[in-house]
Design a protein around this motif. Sequence first.
Motif, mmCIF file in Angstrom:
data_model
loop_
_atom_site.group_PDB
_atom_site.id
_atom_site.type_symbol
_atom_site.label_atom_id
_atom_site.label_comp_id
_atom_site.label_asym_id
_atom_site.label_seq_id
_atom_site.Cartn_x
_atom_site.Cartn_y
_atom_site.Cartn_z
ATOM 1 N N ARG A 1 -109.474 32.029 10.782
ATOM 2 C CA ARG A 1 -110.854 32.398 10.458
ATOM 3 C C ARG A 1 -111.128 33.847 10.856
ATOM 4 N N ALA A 2 -110.574 34.271 12.000
ATOM 5 C CA ALA A 2 -110.844 35.616 12.509
ATOM 6 C C ALA A 2 -110.330 36.706 11.581
ATOM 7 N N ILE A 3 -109.265 36.444 10.823
ATOM 8 C CA ILE A 3 -108.678 37.490 9.975
ATOM 9 C C ILE A 3 -108.965 37.275 8.499
ATOM 10 N N SER A 4 -109.611 36.150 8.131
ATOM 11 C CA SER A 4 -109.869 35.832 6.730
ATOM 12 C C SER A 4 -111.280 36.225 6.324
ATOM 13 N N ALA A 5 -111.530 36.191 5.034
ATOM 14 C CA ALA A 5 -112.886 36.398 4.528
ATOM 15 C C ALA A 5 -113.685 35.117 4.750
ATOM 16 N N VAL A 6 -114.959 35.250 5.126
ATOM 17 C CA VAL A 6 -115.823 34.097 5.391
ATOM 18 C C VAL A 6 -117.086 34.244 4.549
ATOM 19 N N PHE B 1 -105.195 39.252 4.887
ATOM 20 C CA PHE B 1 -105.784 37.920 4.847
ATOM 21 C C PHE B 1 -107.252 37.942 4.426
ATOM 22 N N ARG B 2 -107.940 39.046 4.557
ATOM 23 C CA ARG B 2 -109.328 39.094 4.087
ATOM 24 C C ARG B 2 -109.393 38.973 2.571
ATOM 25 N N GLY C 1 -111.894 25.933 2.482
ATOM 26 C CA GLY C 1 -111.014 27.091 2.516
ATOM 27 C C GLY C 1 -109.908 26.988 1.499
ATOM 28 N N GLY C 2 -109.353 28.134 1.138
ATOM 29 C CA GLY C 2 -108.241 28.163 0.196
ATOM 30 C C GLY C 2 -107.847 29.587 -0.132
ATOM 31 N N VAL C 3 -106.750 29.716 -0.842
ATOM 32 C CA VAL C 3 -106.251 31.032 -1.242
ATOM 33 C C VAL C 3 -107.106 31.554 -2.383
ATOM 34 N N GLN C 4 -107.558 32.800 -2.276
ATOM 35 C CA GLN C 4 -108.363 33.400 -3.339
ATOM 36 C C GLN C 4 -107.627 34.505 -4.088
ATOM 37 N N ASP C 5 -106.599 35.098 -3.478
ATOM 38 C CA ASP C 5 -105.788 36.107 -4.154
ATOM 39 C C ASP C 5 -104.336 35.855 -3.777
ATOM 40 N N PHE C 6 -103.578 35.290 -4.708
ATOM 41 C CA PHE C 6 -102.214 34.860 -4.409
ATOM 42 C C PHE C 6 -101.240 36.025 -4.240
#
Length: 431
Positions: A166-171, A380-381, A415-420
């Motif tokens: 969560r800390a490194i991903s887009a929220v 990861f963002r 949550g999930g992958v948004q840009d593969f």
Amino acid sequence: MFHADSTRHAAAAPEMKSASAAGAPETKVAGAEGRIAVADFLSAFEAYKQVNDARLAEVERRSADGLTTEQLSRIDAALDAHQARLDALATKARRPALGAAPERSVEAHAHGAAFDTYVRHGEAGGLKALEAKALSAGSGADGGYLVPSETESEIGRRLAALSPIRAISAVRVIGAGTYRKPFMTSGPVSGWAAETAARPQTDSPVLAELAFPAMELYAMPAATQALLEDAQVNVEEWLAQEVDAAFAEQEGVAFVSGDGVAKPKGFLAYAKVAESAWAWDKVGYVATGAAGGFPAATPADPLIDLVYALKAGYRQNAGFVMNRKTQAAVRKLKDENGNYLWAPPAAVGQAASLMGFPIAESEAMPDIAADAYAIAFGDFRRFYLVVDRAGVRVLRDPYSAKPYVLFYTTKRVGGGVQDFDAAKLLKFATS
């Protein structure tokens, strides 16, 4: 120490960048405690390098000493302990005290007072009146009441500090049950043409819709009635403290390996293909060339290949994700000049780095083993999206576990992958 092809390394030296550029925001801790913790960590790493150099020399002389290996393991454990100390200091600094905000609206103050009464005494009249007045759409059929906005924000801050992905991903916070995002998998086709040449019609861009449903995450902390009746106890802060670790642990696993059934879909649960055959909706990987480990002769080469499998636009804000055991393995790696690829954090709140890129430590990542995807590298963002349904709800239950009062706390997360194309995996296999 490994002996790599110096020509190749000169042409493909990894981009060195600040470890704080893509990791969690830098947190400065005032006072001597933070400075002492950093100094202890750096001192331990210097001792680690000396002992590891001695071990490598013994291996080259074919006279490995078990005592040296044991000493290295002890220092390795000490480094982990120092890292945990730094993480604890950074987490503590990120946690502002609830109720310390100088300004609070009349509505927020009324909600906080009504929620405090409900938690301590079970009186829900005030909350019912407030939610009826606000025509709240968040009141579910299963009951419960929305926590004050400060408590919800505090839970979110704590999760960001404790949940590494969560800390490194887009929220993104949503008001519906599912977040839908259109994504262009291929852009419009264009071309060159002479002044009088024909201009045939070009293909249109291809759009795909990504759906991220929010699943229910729950925790049920318990408290005695005596604790709740103690006026010195901040019940909002107590509740946030009780649920953050439980939520963070569940999230951490789901964001990495969740199957998408009643939980978010983790990035390791998507179809994976070799980078040479990469296609949209699949996550690309680079193989180490050795089953269950790094190649003996050139162990750092797979890491360099992994870094450069990522496009330059993503690489600027990229970082590594791995667990503690994998990080212990990469600590031993050197480049052709004898420099360690891993470096300790320079300050409290910063991440350790590998080849200049920050490392996010997630225990949900698999250990190094045959065919394991033990290391991820990417931005990861742009790669992974965490979806939070607005509102955290609490249902007070004084009957099920007497003399304790249970607080059934729910939060909806997806949550999930948004840009593969924004991250790649390192597979510990021959291909």
